[in-house]
Design an enzyme around this catalytic site. Structure first.
Site, short mmCIF file in Angstrom:
data_model
loop_
_atom_site.label_atom_id
_atom_site.label_comp_id
_atom_site.label_asym_id
_atom_site.label_seq_id
_atom_site.Cartn_x
_atom_site.Cartn_y
_atom_site.Cartn_z
N HIS A 22 60.61 22.43 34.74
CA HIS A 22 59.32 21.52 34.32
C HIS A 22 60.48 20.16 33.96
O HIS A 22 60.61 19.92 33.51
CB HIS A 22 58.33 21.97 33.87
CG HIS A 22 57.51 20.97 32.56
ND1 HIS A 22 56.06 20.70 33.32
CD2 HIS A 22 58.52 20.84 31.47
CE1 HIS A 22 56.31 20.21 32.18
NE2 HIS A 22 57.01 19.70 31.18
N GLU A 23 61.39 21.45 32.50
CA GLU A 23 62.33 20.59 31.54
C GLU A 23 63.76 20.29 33.09
O GLU A 23 63.74 19.24 31.93
CB GLU A 23 62.67 22.09 30.76
CG GLU A 23 61.52 21.73 29.43
CD GLU A 23 61.43 21.35 29.06
OE1 GLU A 23 62.08 20.38 28.84
OE2 GLU A 23 59.76 21.54 28.98
N HIS B 211 62.40 16.71 33.47
CA HIS B 211 62.78 15.98 32.78
C HIS B 211 64.14 15.17 32.34
O HIS B 211 64.63 14.26 32.53
CB HIS B 211 61.99 16.27 30.96
CG HIS B 211 60.83 16.38 31.05
ND1 HIS B 211 59.52 15.57 31.17
CD2 HIS B 211 59.86 17.65 30.34
CE1 HIS B 211 58.29 15.65 31.12
NE2 HIS B 211 58.58 17.35 31.07
#
Length: 355
Positions: free
Chosen positions: A18-19, A22
């Site tokens: 998920h990170e 980003h």
């Protein structure tokens, strides 16, 4: 213990993925990333490369992407806050997109082993099935929807039949190339004699389709759509009161559930079956994380996107800019509330495990 370790590692990996979403989107958008960390807690390894500090931390429970000007004012032109509306949206949504893609990959790995798939087409009706006929169901009917909910896979059919709780249902079927609407069908489980054994079933046997590459890809997408729909159904049950806080589970409960699922599957079909069960569970969690993170809740990516849309509309309508500190207050309050909810859910998880 094996399944618990696997669950913890993959759960942490999903958060790190998920990170990573980003991070990659921020880099491609020209945003300064001060630190990108895999894991949490004490630092094991660190390396500065360009403007970004890359860290490997001791606890395999996630990670983070610290962008310049994400939560504070910054005069740096490469700060997150200095970017345009669509760049910010893409960066904020990228984490959930990566989780969804991870779920797709896990599903494809699982379904890639199948040689055939059950499909929502009636292959056979049990002897004594009471709704057989032109005004009911016939062999060869493709079930398109139940009570307005589209049916993608055979598991959809069983899910919505079970949720019907024996009440009459409205079905749309495709028969001989034509769509037919069948209203108020009293589809419910009954006793049938199967191979000399009395069983409690709906009386419908699915047809199957050979697992070609296009079919595998189609079933992968359909399964991911089903996972998204199951998350929304769970949220709907919470809102309607059909489910409560006691039915929610967090990381502790998830690890326990994954362990139990893996052990049960292994007992029935060996280690390979146990690992398949764990991967299936974690594919659902990956899609779940993607959906939940996009909910308009403060402190989540969806909350940030919602407030970004509100502040942009406010600026366009009034010509004024909202003070970023108010957004910070909202996210802080949301984060505290989220921590409180997580604490309650964790307590319930521990209580269930002990019980």
């Amino acid at each position: 213990m094996l399944y618990a370790v696997i669950a913890i590692l993959i759960f942490g990996l999903l958060i790190a993925v998920h990170e990573l979403g980003h991070f990659l989107t921020a880099k491609l958008s020209g945003v300064r990333v001060n630190e990108f960390a895999i894991g949490m807690g004490p630092v094991l390894l660190q390396r500065q490369k360009g403007e970004t500090l890359y860290s490997l931390r001791a606890l395999p429970i996630g990670g983070y992407c610290a962008m310049e000007g994400e939560d504070e004012a910054s005069k740096d032109p490469k700060a997150f806050g200095a970017q345009g509306f669509w760049k910010k949206i893409l960066i904020l949504a990228a984490g959930s997109v990566m989780n969804f893609l991870a779920g797709l990959v896990l599903i494809l790995l699982l379904l890639g082993q199948n040689t055939a798939f059950y499909i929502p087409v009636i292959g056979e009706l049990y002897d004594g099935f009471p709704l057989k006929g032109e005004q009911g169901l016939l062999v060869g009917d493709r079930i398109l929807s139940i009570n307005g909910s589209r049916i993608y896979t055979w598991s959809d059919l069983t899910l919505f039949l079970d949720r019907g709780q024996g009440m009459p249902m409205d079905l749309v079927v495709e028969r001989n190339g034509q769509k037919l609407t069948l209203n108020d069908l009293p589809l419910e489980k009954r006793e049938y004699v199967v191979n000399g054994e009395t069983q409690y079933k709906f009386g419908i046997v699915p047809a199957w389709e050979k697992a070609t590459i296009p079919v595998r890809l189609r079933e992968t997408v359909y399964t991911a759509i089903d996972f998204v729909r199951m998350v929304w159904m769970g949220l709907s049950d919470l809102v309607s009161g059909s489910a409560g806080l006691q039915d929610m589970t967090g990381p502790i409960g998830i690890v326990g559930a994954v362990t139990e699922a893996g052990q049960s599957a292994e007992a029935a079909g060996g280690l390979a079956a146990g690992l398949q069960s764990v991967v299936s569970f974690l594919a659902f969690i990956a899609v779940n994380l993607a959906v939940m993170n996009l909910l308009p809740i403060p402190a989540l990516d969806g909350g940030r996107i919602f407030l970004l849309v509100v502040s942009t509309l406010f600026t366009k309508l009034t010509g004024k800019t909202l003070d970023p500190k108010y957004e910070g207050f909202i996210h802080t309050a949301g984060f505290i509330a989220l921590l409180g909810l997580m604490a309650v859910v964790a307590f319930n998880d521990i209580f269930r495990l002990l019980r």
